[in-house]
Enzyme design. Structure first.
Site, PDB file in Angstrom:
ATOM      1  N   PRO A 135       0.821  -1.206   0.000  1.00 50.33           N
ATOM      2  CA  PRO A 135       0.000   0.000   0.000  1.00 50.33           C
ATOM      3  C   PRO A 135       0.862   1.265   0.000  1.00 50.33           C
ATOM      4  CG  PRO A 135      -0.807  -1.578   1.609  1.00 50.33           C
ATOM      5  CD  PRO A 135       0.510  -2.092   1.127  1.00 50.33           C
ATOM      6  N   GLU A 136       0.422   2.259  -0.758  1.00 55.88           N
ATOM      7  CA  GLU A 136       1.164   3.520  -0.804  1.00 55.88           C
ATOM      8  C   GLU A 136       0.585   4.489   0.229  1.00 55.88           C
ATOM      9  OE1 GLU A 136       2.704   4.773  -4.455  1.00 55.88           O
ATOM     10  OE2 GLU A 136       2.408   2.859  -5.445  1.00 55.88           O
ATOM     11  N   LYS A 159       4.238   5.332   5.063  1.00 56.53           N
ATOM     12  CA  LYS A 159       3.579   4.031   5.094  1.00 56.53           C
ATOM     13  C   LYS A 159       3.419   3.490   6.511  1.00 56.53           C
ATOM     14  CE  LYS A 159       5.233   2.963   0.451  1.00 56.53           C
ATOM     15  NZ  LYS A 159       5.840   1.949  -0.443  1.00 56.53           N
ATOM     16  N   ASN A 175       5.660   2.162  -5.810  1.00 57.44           N
ATOM     17  CA  ASN A 175       6.044   1.925  -7.189  1.00 57.44           C
ATOM     18  C   ASN A 175       5.108   2.580  -8.197  1.00 57.44           C
ATOM     19  OD1 ASN A 175       7.724   0.959  -9.132  1.00 57.44           O
ATOM     20  ND2 ASN A 175       7.345  -1.200  -8.754  1.00 57.44           N
ATOM     21  N   ARG A 184      13.308  -3.363  -7.410  1.00 62.40           N
ATOM     22  CA  ARG A 184      11.891  -3.099  -7.699  1.00 62.40           C
ATOM     23  C   ARG A 184      11.723  -2.869  -9.191  1.00 62.40           C
ATOM     24  NH1 ARG A 184       8.695  -1.600  -3.411  1.00 62.40           N
ATOM     25  NH2 ARG A 184       7.027  -2.068  -4.895  1.00 62.40           N
TER      26      ARG A 184
END
Length: 268
Positions: free
Chosen positions: A2-3, A52, A166, A258
């Site tokens: 989750p962002e 986060k 991301n 990533r």
């Protein structure tokens, strides 16, 4: 994972549902028994987020610190018509029960009880959060302009900017036509200021609407990579599909462990 907008939405929801009243906290899974006992029955003063990280601040100075990581999630519930709570399903790390409703936490990377001073220690290691009114973009800029790392990596570094994941990383760079491989030291102050302002606006939309919205209306046409439940994007998870702007195939590469997505024509 989750962002940042997701954590801010959770903080708002938890404060609205449980704030300013005693909360019964338990650990059906058994991995948070002592922590739950330390705050159960206390008044939840407020819930807050930084990047986060989610914080539940209880009367008496104890704080439940949660980081969802890759697999963590909260599931809300209400008692049945007889006032009986549902039986916990799966590995519920923490259950919160308010006067009329509850929520279950599963799969977090972090779920611990800390003191208010420890919250300051957690935050001190993070960069500014674009969703917080006290955010200092100058701090992020100073860290970026001194770095030889690529801007695509720096945007994902939580010590530079807290809350960017991301999706926002890939989409922000595309929206500003920035090569993700440019080193931080080559990004100008004006470029960063424009990116920061756009990031703040995008993440506020995420908080308000509960989903990531990054594609401008003029470019929001169908794409073969679209899947229900995913955000509509310019480049994120669209490797091999035509760029929404120039039709060049979107590319992907691993950057610091990533997956990065970008358009090699628009982002030069």
């Amino acid at each position: 994972m989750p962002e940042g907008h997701t954590l801010h939405r959770l903080a708002r929801r938890h404060h609205r549902r449980f704030g300013r009243a005693p909360v019964i906290v338990s650990s059906p899974q058994g991995r948070f028994v002592d922590g739950a006992a330390a705050v159960s029955g206390q008044v939840l003063i407020k819930a807050s987020a930084w990047g986060k990280h989610l914080f539940h601040h209880y009367a008496g100075g104890r704080v439940v610190h949660v980081h969802l990581g890759l697999y963590g999630s909260f599931t809300d519930w209400t008692p049945n018509e007889d006032g009986i709570d549902p039986v916990p399903v799966g590995a519920v790390r923490m259950r919160m029960r308010g006067a009329e409703c509850g929520t279950d936490l599963r799969g977090p990377t972090v779920c611990e009880v800390i003191d208010e001073a420890d919250v300051d220690d957690v935050v001190a290691k993070l960069g500014p959060d674009p969703l917080r009114p006290d955010a200092d973009p100058g701090l992020a800029w100073r860290r970026i302009t001194k770095s030889r790392r690529p801007i695509g990596a720096l945007l994902m570094d939580q010590t530079v900017i807290a809350g960017v994941g991301n999706v926002y990383r890939s989409e922000l760079l595309f929206r500003h036509r920035m090569d993700p491989f440019r080193t931080g030291a080559t990004v100008t102050a004006d470029e960063f200021a424009e990116m920061w302002a756009d990031l703040v606006a995008l993440m506020k939309v995420g908080v308000r609407r509960g989903k990531i919205v990054v594609v401008d209306d003029e470019h929001d046409h169908g794409a073969p990579s679209y899947r229900p439940g995913r955000p509509r994007t310019y480049v994120y998870r669209r490797a091999g599909d035509p760029c929404r702007v120039c039709k060049t195939p979107v590319r992907t590469v691993e950057m610091e462990a990533r997956n990065l997505f970008w358009c090699p024509n628009c982002q030069t």
